[in-house]
Design an enzyme around this catalytic site. Structure first.
Site, short mmCIF file in Angstrom:
data_model
loop_
_atom_site.label_atom_id
_atom_site.label_comp_id
_atom_site.label_asym_id
_atom_site.label_seq_id
_atom_site.Cartn_x
_atom_site.Cartn_y
_atom_site.Cartn_z
N TYR A 111 -23.88 42.14 -101.93
CA TYR A 111 -24.04 41.06 -100.95
C TYR A 111 -24.42 41.57 -99.57
CZ TYR A 111 -23.05 37.04 -97.99
OH TYR A 111 -23.16 36.03 -97.08
N THR A 119 -16.47 27.65 -97.48
CA THR A 119 -17.36 27.07 -98.47
C THR A 119 -16.98 27.59 -99.85
OG1 THR A 119 -18.99 28.86 -98.35
CG2 THR A 119 -19.27 27.03 -96.80
N ASN A 164 -31.43 28.98 -96.91
CA ASN A 164 -29.97 28.98 -96.89
C ASN A 164 -29.35 29.38 -98.22
OD1 ASN A 164 -27.19 27.95 -95.96
ND2 ASN A 164 -27.63 26.60 -97.70
N ASP A 173 -35.03 26.06 -107.35
CA ASP A 173 -34.30 27.29 -107.63
C ASP A 173 -35.17 28.43 -107.14
OD1 ASP A 173 -33.22 29.63 -108.68
OD2 ASP A 173 -32.78 28.76 -110.65
N LYS A 232 -28.09 41.05 -97.36
CA LYS A 232 -28.25 40.40 -96.07
C LYS A 232 -28.89 41.34 -95.05
CE LYS A 232 -26.70 36.35 -97.21
NZ LYS A 232 -27.63 35.19 -97.29
#
Length: 255
Positions: free
Chosen positions: A178, A213, A92, A65, A182
């Site tokens: 989010y 996904t 990832n 984790d 990134k």
């Protein structure tokens, strides 16, 4: 430094029990690498590793984790004892903060109304977790004849694309969690690449594309296997390959 003729390449992939991470593990195993399946859930990690072994690959599950330093330290210690080195690190593991919904529905990330705890949680995994894990693995990567780090980013992290009023992201709600995470990951990629360039450690960011996904409730139009191709390409770059770059399947992505 290891003898290239007998050197067994070892790759660690976080969040590798499903989705793009699992597809990447499958492809690297097919190329003959030993793949380490980093997963928060030990059972799911072991199931993925067992399936790869059943298909003829070499895989091991690691409970990992990226927000838990103890699991990071344990993973680094296990790799040190078992293999003495690491050749590929693929960061990832990532979260959106909005749960498993289509990006079009993620209105809870609007900058003017976002919950700061959500932003902190997303950055904890997508940015701080990458720093923590990468720093734990660098000593092992330094023992590889061809070390590679791949940070899994997103086209949503491109400031150039996001700022285009007629660009492909205009249909999506603005994001304070989010997308900025990134963008920060892209910035980190450049800084790691600059520091490690002289050691031959190539560090790049990958945009796998809009892959179906759990993270987007399977709304993507690419398969995990298609999304994994960019990660695999960057993980297997030749010595004269790029570093400090951002790439998708078509080539460079603008910052």
């Amino acid at each position: 430094m290891n003898d290239h003729s007998t050197h067994q390449k070892v790759a660690l992939i976080t969040g590798a029990n499903k989705g793009i991470g699992r597809a990447t593990a499958d492809q690297l195993a097919t190329l003959g690498m030993t793949v380490l399946i980093g997963a928060r859930n030990p059972q799911r990690g072991e199931e993925a590793a067992t399936a790869i072994r059943a298909a003829g690959g070499d895989a091991h599950a690691l409970t990992l984790d990226v927000t838990d330093q103890a699991t990071i330290d344990q993973a680094a210690s296990w790799i040190e004892q078992r293999f003495r080195h690491l050749d590929v690190l693929i960061n990832n593991a990532g979260i959106t903060g909005s749960g498993q919904i289509s990006p079009q529905d993620a209105t809870d990330q609007l900058p003017s109304t976002v919950n700061l705890d959500m932003v902190r949680t997303v950055f904890e995994t997508n940015v701080f977790g990458v720093i923590a894990l990468t720093n734990a693995m660098i000593p092992l990567l330094r023992r590889s004849p061809a070390p590679r780090i791949v940070n899994v980013s997103s086209g949503a992290g491109s400031l150039t694309i996001a700022a285009d009023p007629n660009g492909p992201l205009t249909a999506l709600p603005s994001s304070a969690a989010y997308s900025p995470s990134k963008t920060a990951l892209n910035a980190l990629t450049v800084q790691y690449a600059n520091e490690l360039r002289k050691e031959g450690i190539l560090v790049n960011a990958a945009d796998p594309g809009y892959v179906a996904t759990d993270i987007n409730a399977h709304n993507g139009f690419l398969t995990p296997a298609q999304g994994a191709t960019t990660l695999v390409h960057l993980a297997t770059l030749a010595a004269d390959g790029p570093t400090a770059g951002f790439f998708n399947a078509q080539g460079p992505v603008p910052w």
